[in-house]
Design an enzyme around this catalytic site. Structure first.
Site, short mmCIF file in Angstrom:
data_model
loop_
_atom_site.label_atom_id
_atom_site.label_comp_id
_atom_site.label_asym_id
_atom_site.label_seq_id
_atom_site.Cartn_x
_atom_site.Cartn_y
_atom_site.Cartn_z
N GLU A 46 0.87 -1.16 0.00
CA GLU A 46 0.00 0.00 0.00
C GLU A 46 0.92 1.22 0.00
O GLU A 46 1.80 1.32 0.87
CB GLU A 46 -0.88 -0.02 1.26
CG GLU A 46 -1.96 1.01 1.24
CD GLU A 46 -2.79 1.02 2.52
OE1 GLU A 46 -3.39 2.06 2.79
OE2 GLU A 46 -2.81 0.00 3.24
N ARG A 271 4.69 -12.73 9.79
CA ARG A 271 5.46 -11.53 9.45
C ARG A 271 6.79 -11.51 10.22
O ARG A 271 6.93 -12.14 11.27
CB ARG A 271 4.67 -10.26 9.69
CG ARG A 271 4.13 -10.05 11.07
CD ARG A 271 3.52 -8.65 11.24
NE ARG A 271 2.60 -8.29 10.16
CZ ARG A 271 2.63 -7.11 9.52
NH1 ARG A 271 3.50 -6.19 9.82
NH2 ARG A 271 1.77 -6.85 8.57
N LYS A 281 4.50 0.83 9.76
CA LYS A 281 4.60 2.11 9.05
C LYS A 281 4.11 3.27 9.90
O LYS A 281 4.65 4.37 9.84
CB LYS A 281 3.78 2.03 7.75
CG LYS A 281 4.52 1.29 6.64
CD LYS A 281 3.78 1.39 5.33
CE LYS A 281 2.98 0.14 5.09
NZ LYS A 281 2.42 0.05 3.75
P1 ATP Z 1 2.76 -2.15 8.17
O1 ATP Z 1 2.20 -3.09 9.18
O2 ATP Z 1 4.21 -1.88 8.34
O3 ATP Z 1 1.98 -0.90 8.02
P2 ATP Z 1 1.44 -3.34 5.93
O4 ATP Z 1 1.20 -4.78 6.05
O5 ATP Z 1 0.29 -2.46 6.15
O6 ATP Z 1 2.69 -2.94 6.80
P3 ATP Z 1 1.58 -3.31 3.09
O7 ATP Z 1 2.03 -2.21 2.21
O8 ATP Z 1 0.14 -3.64 3.09
O9 ATP Z 1 2.05 -2.95 4.55
O10 ATP Z 1 2.46 -4.60 2.85
C1 ATP Z 1 2.76 -5.11 1.58
C2 ATP Z 1 3.10 -6.55 1.73
O11 ATP Z 1 4.18 -6.73 2.62
C3 ATP Z 1 1.94 -7.34 2.29
O12 ATP Z 1 1.79 -8.52 1.56
C4 ATP Z 1 2.33 -7.61 3.71
O13 ATP Z 1 1.78 -8.80 4.14
C5 ATP Z 1 3.86 -7.66 3.62
N1 ATP Z 1 4.47 -7.28 4.89
C6 ATP Z 1 4.28 -6.14 5.59
N2 ATP Z 1 4.96 -6.16 6.75
C7 ATP Z 1 5.62 -7.35 6.79
C8 ATP Z 1 6.50 -7.99 7.74
N3 ATP Z 1 6.85 -7.40 8.88
N4 ATP Z 1 6.98 -9.22 7.42
C9 ATP Z 1 6.64 -9.82 6.28
N5 ATP Z 1 5.83 -9.28 5.36
C10 ATP Z 1 5.31 -8.06 5.60
MG MG Z 2 -1.46 -3.61 4.69
#
Ligand code: ATP
Ligand code: MG
Length: 575
Positions: A46, A271, A281
């Site tokens: 995102e 994760r 984030k």
């Molecule tokens: P955050 O929790 O940091 O805001 P998010 O999951 O909202 O992260 P996205 O941009 O939606 O961020 O993530 C893009 C991809 O990266 C998704 O498929 C998500 O599952 C993966 N991802 C995000 N954080 C992690 C993590 N700590 N370990 C592994 N994969 C991750």
């Molecule tokens: Mg997300």
């Protein structure tokens, strides 16, 4: 992959790659010719912040699996939320994925490109009696939803006719109703034990300018409605995501089955969490906005932009992601393991040089004034092909302040009055006098003598002394700024706080120490921004690409030399 699994499947996976449950699923799917044997994954960020090391795990996994199975991996921006997204993030995310070494070819997609298609899918569900327009407010929807222990209540608008729903949904799109006044909801089951199945919202009215579609839309699909369908539209075969989406899978399956469209298989993995770091984030943005760091690319940040500026190599991150593997259970990885992967890589590629961080002047009394010798220094003991270089030696040198003690404690073998040490690549010297500042008592200069017979590499150079020090020639050295970075947090778990304090109270006040009058050997005059060195005895350093100028280089300490993880591994092997 284990031998047995390989012979059962005949899929050529390099031996070095450990088996993981996702590989097993994909291999099985290929075996039964599911999706005609295709493997197509995607990385779906995102664009509401910078990527961090956790995302690197997802990137390596998705792009890595596609490459391994001869498939494809898309880059798709999941940009369904217009208010939080910015173009700046899109550009940086692309740069980060490229830096990690992955290529999405011409497959750069945006969920917002599917807004019209998603709208048509919604219409299809309304016509099938599987979606309805609801006039409850957001608060009311929450009230009606029930709890984990109590079933929800049907919305009073649930029984609307298909015709009325179609008319209202069209008018929602046309902008006839105020923000938040109506939603489109899936008609599933308000008593489902899974809260996600209790008539989830598919569309909401929101007048916000979108970074790509501008003001064309005043209704936006929710992430839950957009995500699975976007994967379907792109023909994704394996939708790999993190564990928190496990409970959403029945909903995604429901949408895809109701719409009767291509059905990717969602697979969830744990994760990445890392000690001494926060990987959210929201929190990273908080650190930036409150000025605890200088920006998203501050070398202390666990963002890929920060890690890159710290001096990490993409190879070390990929090795790390491969070694941590994927699992179904959440855990926290020791940051020492990441640093271990980094040292392993830098040890091979970083040339050794000499730099003095806190200079103490040394005068060699019996060395001729004005004489300069060019001593031969090895660029890398790991890689002889990296050759040698010349390092100037002269009467006045700098050594590290902490390498001298006037009253050496037991076990201190470096320089002290009357004691001998070797200067790396040079001679054995002996401290004969100490000059101090009269007022402060601080040692300001040492006088030494050298033994001309002990030149490194000469016949009599073998005389044993207990320490070898790094040094630079005072007249030839270059002045430089060095930034010593340490963990951003004091505790392995930043959330480990007491008495109402929050995670920010665990910020490490010494995570950055700036030293502005360091001296580095003259060969570093040609150090290009972005190059990496090992400063002998001190650690690995990276020429900061942002703040360095040719007149005044800035070196970021990427990591020290002490490898705590190597010790852990050794102990584990012994057990
Ligand atoms: P955050 O929790 O940091 O805001 P998010 O999951 O909202 O992260 P996205 O941009 O939606 O961020 O993530 C893009 C991809 O990266 C998704 O498929 C998500 O599952 C993966 N991802 C995000 N954080 C992690 C993590 N700590 N370990 C592994 N994969 C991750
Ligand atoms: Mg997300």
């Amino acid at each position: 992959m284990k031998d047995t699994e390989k012979s059962a499947t005949n899929i050529a996976v390099p031996d070095a790659l450990p088996s993981n449950f996702i590989r097993n699923i994909i291999t099985e799917d290929i075996n039964v010719n599911k999706n005609d044997g295709r493997v197509h994954t995607r990385f779906p960020p995102e664009p509401n912040g910078y990527l961090h090391i956790g995302h690197a795990k997802a990137i390596c996994l998705n792009f890595g699996l596609a490459a391994e199975y001869g498939g494809l991996c898309n880059l798709r921006f999941d940009d369904t939320n217009p208010s939080k997204e910015e173009v700046e993030y899109v550009d940086c995310i692309k740069a980060d994925v490229r830096w990690l070494g992955f290529d999405w070819g011409d497959r750069e997609y945006y969920a917002s490109d599917y807004f019209e298609q998603l709208y048509q899918y919604a219409v299809q569900l309304i016509k099938a009696g599987m979606a309805y327009v609801c006039d409850l407010s957001a608060d009311e929807i929450r009230e009606y939803r029930g709890t984990l222990t109590e079933p929800g209540k049907d919305s009073p608008y649930r029984a609307r006719s298909v015709e009325e729903n179609l008319d209202l949904f069209e008018r929602m799109r046309a902008g006839e109703f105020p923000d938040g006044s109506r939603t489109l909801r899936a008609k599933i089951d308000m008593a489902s034990p899974n809260l996600n199945m209790r008539d989830p919202v598919m569309y909401r009215i929101l007048r916000a300018t979108h970074h790509r579609t501008g003001d064309r839309w005043c209704i936006y699909p929710t992430y839950d409605f957009a995500h699975g369908q976007s994967d379907s539209i792109e023909g994704i075969t394996h939708s790999i995501c993190t564990l928190e989406f496990e409970d959403h899978r029945p909903l995604y399956d429901w949408f895809l089955d109701a719409l009767k469209i291509h059905h990717p298989q969602q697979i969830e993995f744990a994760r990445l969490n890392l000690t001494y770091a926060v990987l959210s984030k929201r929190r990273l943005l908080d650190l930036v906005e409150r000025g605890h760091v200088t920006g998203w690319d501050d070398p202390r940040m666990p963002t890929l932009a920060g890690i890159r500026r710290r001096g990490y190599t993409p190879e070390s991150i990929r090795t790390f992601c491969e070694r941590i593997g994927v699992a179904k259970r959440n855990s926290t990885v020791d940051i020492a393991m990441l640093e271990h992967c980094l040292r392993e890589d830098l040890n091979k590629r970083a040339p050794r040089v000499m730099a003095v961080l806190r200079p103490l002047r040394v005068v060699i009394d019996n060395y001729p004034d004005g004489k300069v010798e060019e001593l031969e220094a090895v660029n890398s003991p790991e890689d002889p092909s990296m050759g040698t270089r010349k390092v100037p030696f002269s009467r006045a040198l700098y050594i590290e302040t902490e390498d001298f003690r006037e009253d050496p404690p037991k076990g201190f073998f470096r320089l002290s009055p009357g004691r001998e040490v070797r200067l790396r690549y040079g001679y054995i010297i002996k401290c004969v006098d100490v000059v101090k500042d009269l007022k402060s008592g601080e040692v300001t200069e040492l006088h030494c003598t050298y033994d001309p017979a002990t030149k490194s590499g000469s016949a009599q150079s073998g005389r044993k002394v207990k320490a070898t020090l790094h040094w630079v020639s005072a007249a030839h050295a270059i002045e430089a700024e060095v930034r010593l970075y340490d963990h951003l947090f004091l505790k392995p778990n930043p959330d480990d706080v007491e008495g109402g304090a929050d995670w920010r109270s665990n910020l490490n006040p010494n995570s950055l120490v700036r030293l502005t009058s360091c001296r580095v050997e003259p060969s570093l005059a040609a150090a290009a921004p972005g190059s990496r060195y090992q400063f002998e005895r001190l650690g690995y350093f990276f020429v900061d690409p942002v703040d360095s100028s040719s007149a005044a280089p800035v070196f970021n300490r990427t990591v020290t030399l002490r490898d705590t993880w190597a010790k852990v591994e050794k102990a584990q092997r012994k057990r």
